[in-house]
Design a protein around this motif. Structure first.
Motif, PDB file in Angstrom:
ATOM      1  N   VAL A   1      39.139  44.299  36.308  1.00  0.00           N
ATOM      2  CA  VAL A   1      39.170  45.052  35.049  1.00  0.00           C
ATOM      3  C   VAL A   1      39.984  44.291  34.004  1.00  0.00           C
ATOM      4  O   VAL A   1      39.651  44.278  32.815  1.00  0.00           O
ATOM      5  CB  VAL A   1      39.756  46.458  35.274  1.00  0.00           C
ATOM      6  N   LEU A   2      41.068  43.648  34.439  1.00  0.00           N
ATOM      7  CA  LEU A   2      41.945  42.944  33.503  1.00  0.00           C
ATOM      8  C   LEU A   2      41.296  41.671  32.942  1.00  0.00           C
ATOM      9  O   LEU A   2      41.462  41.356  31.758  1.00  0.00           O
ATOM     10  CB  LEU A   2      43.265  42.594  34.201  1.00  0.00           C
ATOM     11  N   ARG A   3      40.543  40.942  33.750  1.00  0.00           N
ATOM     12  CA  ARG A   3      40.050  39.620  33.352  1.00  0.00           C
ATOM     13  C   ARG A   3      39.274  39.608  32.037  1.00  0.00           C
ATOM     14  O   ARG A   3      39.521  38.754  31.178  1.00  0.00           O
ATOM     15  CB  ARG A   3      39.202  39.019  34.478  1.00  0.00           C
ATOM     16  N   PRO A   4      38.299  40.513  31.825  1.00  0.00           N
ATOM     17  CA  PRO A   4      37.576  40.445  30.546  1.00  0.00           C
ATOM     18  C   PRO A   4      38.453  40.784  29.345  1.00  0.00           C
ATOM     19  O   PRO A   4      38.154  40.359  28.223  1.00  0.00           O
ATOM     20  CB  PRO A   4      36.443  41.473  30.720  1.00  0.00           C
ATOM     21  N   ARG A   5      39.530  41.535  29.543  1.00  0.00           N
ATOM     22  CA  ARG A   5      40.472  41.819  28.466  1.00  0.00           C
ATOM     23  C   ARG A   5      41.365  40.607  28.220  1.00  0.00           C
ATOM     24  O   ARG A   5      41.710  40.279  27.090  1.00  0.00           O
ATOM     25  CB  ARG A   5      41.315  43.049  28.825  1.00  0.00           C
ATOM     26  N   PHE A   6      41.760  39.982  29.315  1.00  0.00           N
ATOM     27  CA  PHE A   6      42.694  38.868  29.272  1.00  0.00           C
ATOM     28  C   PHE A   6      42.049  37.601  28.724  1.00  0.00           C
ATOM     29  O   PHE A   6      42.659  36.839  27.964  1.00  0.00           O
ATOM     30  CB  PHE A   6      43.204  38.624  30.709  1.00  0.00           C
ATOM     31  N   GLY A   7      40.808  37.346  29.106  1.00  0.00           N
ATOM     32  CA  GLY A   7      40.137  36.111  28.718  1.00  0.00           C
ATOM     33  C   GLY A   7      40.428  35.006  29.720  1.00  0.00           C
ATOM     34  O   GLY A   7      41.068  35.205  30.744  1.00  0.00           O
ATOM     35  N   ASP A   8      39.957  33.793  29.408  1.00  0.00           N
ATOM     36  CA  ASP A   8      40.096  32.684  30.348  1.00  0.00           C
ATOM     37  C   ASP A   8      40.957  31.551  29.811  1.00  0.00           C
ATOM     38  O   ASP A   8      40.956  30.449  30.361  1.00  0.00           O
ATOM     39  CB  ASP A   8      38.714  32.143  30.724  1.00  0.00           C
ATOM     40  N   PHE A   9      41.727  31.801  28.747  1.00  0.00           N
ATOM     41  CA  PHE A   9      42.476  30.709  28.125  1.00  0.00           C
ATOM     42  C   PHE A   9      43.608  30.184  29.002  1.00  0.00           C
ATOM     43  O   PHE A   9      44.110  29.082  28.778  1.00  0.00           O
ATOM     44  CB  PHE A   9      43.009  31.139  26.748  1.00  0.00           C
ATOM     45  N   LEU A  10      44.028  30.963  30.017  1.00  0.00           N
ATOM     46  CA  LEU A  10      45.051  30.489  30.950  1.00  0.00           C
ATOM     47  C   LEU A  10      44.463  30.172  32.323  1.00  0.00           C
ATOM     48  O   LEU A  10      45.199  29.993  33.296  1.00  0.00           O
ATOM     49  CB  LEU A  10      46.174  31.523  31.081  1.00  0.00           C
ATOM     50  N   GLY A  11      43.142  30.102  32.425  1.00  0.00           N
ATOM     51  CA  GLY A  11      42.495  29.773  33.687  1.00  0.00           C
ATOM     52  C   GLY A  11      42.487  30.957  34.649  1.00  0.00           C
ATOM     53  O   GLY A  11      42.533  32.115  34.243  1.00  0.00           O
ATOM     54  N   GLU A  12      42.431  30.652  35.923  1.00  0.00           N
ATOM     55  CA  GLU A  12      42.409  31.700  36.942  1.00  0.00           C
ATOM     56  C   GLU A  12      43.731  32.466  36.960  1.00  0.00           C
ATOM     57  O   GLU A  12      44.807  31.884  36.766  1.00  0.00           O
ATOM     58  CB  GLU A  12      42.139  31.091  38.324  1.00  0.00           C
ATOM     59  N   ILE A  13      43.648  33.775  37.208  1.00  0.00           N
ATOM     60  CA  ILE A  13      44.855  34.610  37.233  1.00  0.00           C
ATOM     61  C   ILE A  13      44.954  35.355  38.554  1.00  0.00           C
ATOM     62  O   ILE A  13      43.959  35.570  39.245  1.00  0.00           O
ATOM     63  CB  ILE A  13      44.873  35.618  36.063  1.00  0.00           C
ATOM     64  N   GLY A  14      46.174  35.750  38.907  1.00  0.00           N
ATOM     65  CA  GLY A  14      46.425  36.557  40.094  1.00  0.00           C
ATOM     66  C   GLY A  14      47.668  37.394  39.885  1.00  0.00           C
ATOM     67  O   GLY A  14      48.488  37.093  39.000  1.00  0.00           O
ATOM     68  N   LEU A  15      47.822  38.447  40.654  1.00  0.00           N
ATOM     69  CA  LEU A  15      49.009  39.288  40.528  1.00  0.00           C
ATOM     70  C   LEU A  15      50.228  38.569  41.095  1.00  0.00           C
ATOM     71  O   LEU A  15      50.149  37.896  42.118  1.00  0.00           O
ATOM     72  CB  LEU A  15      48.800  40.617  41.248  1.00  0.00           C
ATOM     73  N   ALA A  16      51.382  38.743  40.434  1.00  0.00           N
ATOM     74  CA  ALA A  16      52.641  38.116  40.870  1.00  0.00           C
ATOM     75  C   ALA A  16      53.742  39.160  40.853  1.00  0.00           C
ATOM     76  O   ALA A  16      54.660  39.116  40.036  1.00  0.00           O
ATOM     77  CB  ALA A  16      52.992  36.944  39.964  1.00  0.00           C
ATOM     78  N   GLY A  17      53.644  40.142  41.744  1.00  0.00           N
ATOM     79  CA  GLY A  17      54.630  41.220  41.759  1.00  0.00           C
ATOM     80  C   GLY A  17      53.952  42.572  41.806  1.00  0.00           C
ATOM     81  O   GLY A  17      52.728  42.678  41.911  1.00  0.00           O
ATOM     82  N   GLN A  18      54.770  43.602  41.722  1.00  0.00           N
ATOM     83  CA  GLN A  18      54.260  44.966  41.803  1.00  0.00           C
ATOM     84  C   GLN A  18      53.617  45.382  40.478  1.00  0.00           C
ATOM     85  O   GLN A  18      53.786  44.729  39.448  1.00  0.00           O
ATOM     86  CB  GLN A  18      55.402  45.922  42.153  1.00  0.00           C
ATOM     87  N   ARG A  19      52.901  46.507  40.534  1.00  0.00           N
ATOM     88  CA  ARG A  19      52.305  47.121  39.348  1.00  0.00           C
ATOM     89  C   ARG A  19      52.943  48.492  39.145  1.00  0.00           C
ATOM     90  O   ARG A  19      53.297  49.159  40.107  1.00  0.00           O
ATOM     91  CB  ARG A  19      50.803  47.326  39.557  1.00  0.00           C
TER      92      ARG A  19
END
Length: 415
Positions: free
Chosen positions: A261-279
């Motif tokens: 859900v986050l990826r299309p909001r975030f975009g791809d300008f920082l490449g691949e993303i992953g969670l780094a901690g709690q939500r």
């Protein structure tokens, strides 16, 4: 009561300040007051183990340059600097979910600021632990974890609070630093003005493939703003606003689906993303105490004002309260005034209430203006941002405002 008699009563007081709330603003105030020789007890309902937990929950703060100066004045910054990320640029965009390109409305660069970076990103866990360690090390501060206040009394002769175990503490000034649902304010009969936004903030940290270069991004989407704030390394803190119903559904997802859900909001300008901690999530609202002071009582931080995180100024406004109150108390103490007298506290209120009300109104206006997809409003706001971006003097003024360098600065924030 004459001054000698009043002074004799104050000598019998256990503390100069009784501070309710041991999060960030409460300990910061105790440290600031200690610089003026004033003693404090800091009461926090949470146990030490919870307050010192090192698990990263995704929270980070955008500290304005003025706030960084204050932490340096309190001898905290040298220990915090290795874990802080300078914010070198801020880019503001107006877009829609899934757009490959969005209109770049505003671009702020720290190179236009002589004093240095406009601010720093710092994780909650580092700032909280530094404040805890400093208060525990100060001979003028008594931290009390797991202490719940059940009653309070503020009269001409002093302030008292009763804890849930029946213990009674006495002091000259009671300070509420206990958040938006401040029990200190409620027990004093201080009413609040405000409303909800029908939005919830989803907060997390993400790792990403490409470096962020110290650039903070604020993307305005129809459902609410999305802030991407740089942390040390290839990590960023995310503050993502959605409608309440949508946020509940997103937060109920597993990590993989959440990222989808986050990826299309975030975009791809920082490449691949992953969670780094709690939500985690929190509801978004505006709440402003109708007054910041009462008899021998003052409110700071969210106990006095809570606003939309759209400008990232919540903690900065709280630290400015702390610095202003410490300034007023310190100068009053030097002059031999009663630090909790009505004239002294009135100085604090007149200094801070208008500024915080103006900031709250501004964040409210921006959220309402940008959290929609009205084509006419979209055209007007995009044109407005482009116009601001084209005027260096105006742009530089906004940078100085964001850095906390405008207005009447308290001693601790002057650098």
């Amino acid at each position: 009561m004459d001054n000698p008699a009043r002074a004799a009563i104050f000598r019998r007081m256990e503390h100069d300040l009784i501070i309710v709330g041991g999060g960030l603003n409460g300990p910061a105030l105790a440290l600031a007051a200690a610089r003026a020789g004033l003693t404090s007890v800091v009461l926090d309902a949470l146990p030490d183990a919870t307050r010192s937990d090192d698990n990263f929950d995704g929270r980070g703060y955008a500290l304005a340059l003025a706030s960084q100066r204050m932490l340096a004045a309190l001898d905290l910054w040298d220990g915090l600097a290795p874990d802080a990320q300078p914010m070198r640029q801020i880019k503001v965009s107006d877009g829609r979910v899934g757009e490959a390109q969005v209109f770049l409305g505003l671009h702020f660069d720290s190179a236009e600021l002589e004093e240095g970076p406009m601010g720093y990103m710092l994780e909650d866990r580092f700032l909280r632990r530094a404040l805890m360690a400093a208060t525990e090390a100060s001979p003028l501060i008594t931290p009390r974890a797991g202490a719940r206040v059940t009653a309070q009394s503020t009269r001409a002769e002093g302030a008292t609070v009763t804890l849930d175990d029946g213990e009674v503490l006495k002091g000259r000034l009671l300070v509420g630093a206990d958040g938006r649902s401040s029990g200190t304010a409620a027990r004093a009969g201080i009413r609040r003005t405000g409303w909800g936004y029908g939005q919830t903030a989803l907060v997390c940290a993400i790792s990403h493939e490409k470096p962020h270069e110290g650039i903070a991004h604020q993307l305005f989407l129809p459902s609410g703003p999305l802030a991407i704030l740089p942390l040390p390394g290839n990590r960023s803190s995310i503050v993502w606003s959605e409608t309440e119903q949508r946020a509940r559904a997103i937060n109920a997802l597993g990590d993989a689906e959440y990222l989808q859900v986050l990826r299309p909001r975030f975009g791809d300008f920082l490449g691949e993303i992953g969670l780094a901690g709690q939500r985690f999530t929190y509801p978004l609202n505006l709440t402003l105490a109708n007054r910041f002071v009462d008899t021998r009582l003052a409110l700071v931080g969210d106990a006095a004002h809570g606003m939309h995180p759209i400008a990232g100024q919540g903690l900065n406004a709280g630290l400015r309260d702390v610095a202003a109150l410490a300034h007023v108390l310190s100068h009053a103490n030097t002059r031999g005034e009663d630090i909790a007298s009505e004239p002294v506290l009135a100085r604090y209120q007149s200094w801070r209430r208008f500024d915080t009300a103006s900031l709250a109104a501004s964040t409210d206006l921006f959220n309402r203006l940008f959290s929609n997809d009205n084509p006419l409003l979209r055209l007007a706001r995009d044109a407005g941002m482009a116009a601001v971006n084209a005027v260096p003097g105006l742009r530089r003024g906004i940078i100085r405002e964001a850095a906390g360098l405008t207005g009447d600065l308290p001693d601790l924030m002057r650098g």
